[in-house]
Scaffold this active site. Sequence first.
Site, PDB file in Angstrom:
ATOM      1  N   LYS A  37       0.838  -1.202   0.000  1.00  0.00           N
ATOM      2  CA  LYS A  37       0.000   0.000   0.000  1.00  0.00           C
ATOM      3  C   LYS A  37       0.873   1.252   0.000  1.00  0.00           C
ATOM      4  O   LYS A  37       0.641   2.204  -0.755  1.00  0.00           O
ATOM      5  CB  LYS A  37      -0.905  -0.027   1.233  1.00  0.00           C
ATOM      6  N   THR A  93     -12.662  -0.508  10.922  1.00  0.00           N
ATOM      7  CA  THR A  93     -13.357  -1.205  12.024  1.00  0.00           C
ATOM      8  C   THR A  93     -14.413  -2.127  11.417  1.00  0.00           C
ATOM      9  O   THR A  93     -15.600  -1.815  11.408  1.00  0.00           O
ATOM     10  CB  THR A  93     -14.029  -0.203  12.991  1.00  0.00           C
ATOM     11  N   LYS A 215     -21.962   9.417  14.023  1.00  0.00           N
ATOM     12  CA  LYS A 215     -21.752   8.670  12.772  1.00  0.00           C
ATOM     13  C   LYS A 215     -22.729   7.486  12.660  1.00  0.00           C
ATOM     14  O   LYS A 215     -23.369   7.291  11.618  1.00  0.00           O
ATOM     15  CB  LYS A 215     -20.300   8.175  12.728  1.00  0.00           C
ATOM     16  N   CYS A 271     -19.967   0.159   4.916  1.00  0.00           N
ATOM     17  CA  CYS A 271     -20.329   1.016   6.054  1.00  0.00           C
ATOM     18  C   CYS A 271     -21.724   0.745   6.605  1.00  0.00           C
ATOM     19  O   CYS A 271     -21.860   0.271   7.732  1.00  0.00           O
ATOM     20  CB  CYS A 271     -20.211   2.487   5.661  1.00  0.00           C
TER      21      CYS A 271
END
Length: 447
Positions: A37, A93, A215, A271
């Site tokens: 990466k 997460t 969030k 998400c």
Amino acid sequence: MALKITVIGTGYLGATHAAAMAELGFEVLGLDVVPEKIEMLQRGEVPMYEPGLEELLRKHVAGIEGSSGRLRFTMDFAEVAEFGDIHFVCVNTPQKHGEYACDMSYVDAAFASLAPHLTGPALVVGKSTVPVGSADRLARTLTGLAPAGEDVELAWNPEFLREGFAVQDTLHPDRIVAGIRSERAEKLLREVYATPLSEGTPFVVTDFPTAELVKTAANSFLATKISFINAMAEVCEAGGGDVVKLAEAIGHDDRIGKKFLRAGIGFGGGCLPKDIRAFMARAGELGADQALTFLREIDSINMRRRGQMVEMTREALGGSSFLGKRIAVLGATFKPDSDDVRDSPALNVAGQIHLQGGQVTVYDPKGMDNARRLFPTLGYAETAVDAVRGAHAVLHLTEWREFRELDPAALGEVAADRVVLDGRNALDPSAWRAAGWTYRAMGRPTA
């Protein structure tokens, strides 16, 4: 003296945040533990498709001709600690395997790796989506492990990036939420975000738990809106109504609004699904599980849409088996303007039909490589026309602009049967019907 910023974790969120901070004029050092990466980013390449991100990266990565040189990358936590005044933690997460709860191992590892190197005053800023209560625990970890002790502070500053608009959302956010415990932390964050604040972006100061909840509450509300209109589509199917007209009519009420009211095969991605499940799990741990039982139904409505799309396809093909039938699937990503196929409703539908004996050919403008890795047994075509060639039914499952601009008459020339099922309610039914297609969409009259 100008603030120096580090970004820990250079995935989707971190790479975007690092490039945006450099664009705002800061010296930035990005860290990741994956060498491949880091090598990509140092060449000015991003490991995912996000409109405008690669250009922004190349504008600032040191060593690229003509760049500002303000953005560098490393794998060394000691270098990060020495370099930065503010450390943004942007690691993933994901959902834990086999349960609803959020996997905090990457966040915990980032804090445990950074803290022992913090020998002077610093602000660590969490951006990852975490269960409420995490920030309080992580603040104690920081002061316990950092040689500078109480001089190392934590703030929580959740991200609200929409895939496909991440660069815009970082540089011109619709709000900035800062969970803080001191005036110093607030002052530093206001300095970081001085440019968007000068443009009028609201700055909402909260405690840690509220910042963490913002969030998940936002994503839960969006998921609820999507599943609500999909539930209305089910009732429209049963009662003969038109969910598109229904959505238009209720969308004129400004208390409800038009956005996220397009019925279809539901939401996916990395998400919304995992965030609402983690929210339910955390509420259960806190003894407030009854407050979020409605989210279980939201999730259930959403997952049900995929099976309903498969059944609608079966009906359109005569109601029996998929054996010997060729199905074209337009779309592989969970949403347009992204190459993200995580929990993609489109690929889920394609996979179910394939498992039931259909010959499925998929085309997507950006998600083909990721789709092939996830579903190697599906067929893939280089263009929409190639996917449709010889198909007995065409499924429109990701609302890319390219698909809305297709010529139904030209596609009709190569299809075996002119049957189109619009899983996103985004095509123009009259144009397809005028070209001789049988057009079907969820929650809409057949004629």
